[in-house]
Design an enzyme around this catalytic site. Structure first.
Site, PDB file in Angstrom:
ATOM      1  N   GLU A   1      35.998   6.959  51.221  1.00  0.00           N
ATOM      2  CA  GLU A   1      35.098   6.890  52.384  1.00  0.00           C
ATOM      3  C   GLU A   1      35.795   6.288  53.606  1.00  0.00           C
ATOM      4  OE1 GLU A   1      32.669   8.691  52.162  1.00  0.00           O
ATOM      5  OE2 GLU A   1      32.587   8.831  49.983  1.00  0.00           O
TER       6      GLU A   1
ATOM      7  N   GLY B   1      29.251   8.332  47.642  1.00  0.00           N
ATOM      8  CA  GLY B   1      29.629   7.728  48.912  1.00  0.00           C
ATOM      9  C   GLY B   1      29.500   8.718  50.050  1.00  0.00           C
TER      10      GLY B   1
END
Lengths: 173, 167
Positions: free
Chosen positions: B139, B47
């Protein structure tokens, strides 16, 4: 570039040990690296990497007034060391059972034969004085895979040792 | 296509919150392509968030499908994402491109539902579990100026985490 030393200090626990010791190191221009410190059996134990631009004897002289005033045993070794050399663990193993001699030896012996490289181990004795429980947590690298370690641990149940293994699946984001 | 420069802590900008995306134009789509190329350039990286490359917009990319054992929605472009449902929590090990040479344990929800726009601005809904849910939460934290360092729990003295007792 400063050399690395490993300082080991052990002595009866009391508040303020870390503050007093690190103050003396700071005043002497030392830079601290990785460290592990904990209370074991009423003793405070410290192992710390100290970057110091001088001789082992000079560093000992810096620390000795503090360690003596706190009644700590001091050991200083110049070591071959570097920062940023971490190995990432990929497995975590927990072990517990009624305390008896030989648990660590049996478990780690079987794990070592199955490819485990131990990176971190901590253990404790819990329960009561009459019926103590041994508890151990290990993080390591499974050089021969997880299944090999599972097989090794499966043999421990018959010896009265409960084990659990969890893969450490490190997320990078 | 381009590999973007990844900012690393202690760069203070990583601690700032990002702004919502309002323009879904060609430049934005190109940025998303570059951001994913940057992610793929980092070994094992599942990510990446826009502020990690210095663009303070609420965009994160997650793709955990490289490892088939992870339940996955595949490649997700998460624009202006919101977590709308949470369930369970579990500790797991995390690292970050913006925090080299350190990993630590973080508690995250084990299953989440997210709503986010895609690269075209169309609203999407995803259900994520386990490793993927963890990646999404990691994230989205970046979009709020949070690093996993802000959520560390001790590596030591853990309780047993057995999900099922086996005889």
């Amino acid at each position: 570039m400063a050399k690395w030393f490993m300082l080991t200090l052990v002595g009866e626990d009391r508040p303020g040990i870390v503050a007093k010791l690190t103050h003396a190191l700071f005043e002497a221009g030392c830079n601290l690296g990785e460290a592990s410190m904990m209370r074991l059996g009423g003793n405070f134990t410290m192992m710390l990497m100290v970057g110091f631009d001088g001789k082992s004897k000079t560093l000992s002289d810096v620390v000795t007034p503090v360690s003596e005033s706190l009644n700590l045993h001091l050991h200083v070794d110049e070591i071959n060391a570097a920062l940023h050399t971490h190995l990432e663990p990929d497995v975590r193993i927990s072990v517990y059972g009624a305390d008896r001699t030989g648990i660590v030896s049996e478990v780690t012996g079987a794990l070592a034969e199955s490819g485990l490289h131990i990176l971190d181990l901590e253990s404790d004795v819990a329960g009561s004085k009459d019926s103590p429980i041994y508890v151990m947590h290990i993080e390591g690298h499974a050089a021969e895979g997880i299944d090999s370690l599972r097989a090794a641990l499966s043999l421990m149940k018959d010896r009265g040792i409960e084990t659990s293994l969890e893969e450490i699946d490190t997320l990078i984001g | 296509m381009a590999i973007l420069n990844i900012l690393v802590f202690p760069d203070p900008v990583l601690k700032q919150a990002s702004e919502p995306v309002t323009e879904f134009d060609a430049e934005f789509k190109q940025f998303i392509a570059d951001l994913d190329e940057t992610r793929l350039d980092a070994p094992g990286c599942v990510g990446i968030a826009a502020p990690q490359v210095g663009r303070f917009q609420r965009v994160a990319l997650v793709d955990v499908s490289a490892n088939p054992k992870h339940k996955s929605n595949g490649y997700m472009v998460l624009v202006n994402p919101e977590i709308i449902e949470w369930e369970g929590y579990k500790k797991g090990r995390e690292g970050c491109l913006s925090v080299p040479d350190y990993t630590g344990n973080v508690m995250r929800a084990t299953s989440i539902v997210i709503e986010a726009q895609d690269a075209d601005g169309v609203m999407q809904r995803y259900e994520c579990e386990g490793f993927e849910a963890r990646a999404v939460q990691h994230e989205i934290d970046h979009l709020d100026g949070l690093l996993f360092l802000d959520r560390l729990v001790s590596r030591r003295n853990d309780l047993f985490e057995r999900k099922v007792y086996k005889k």
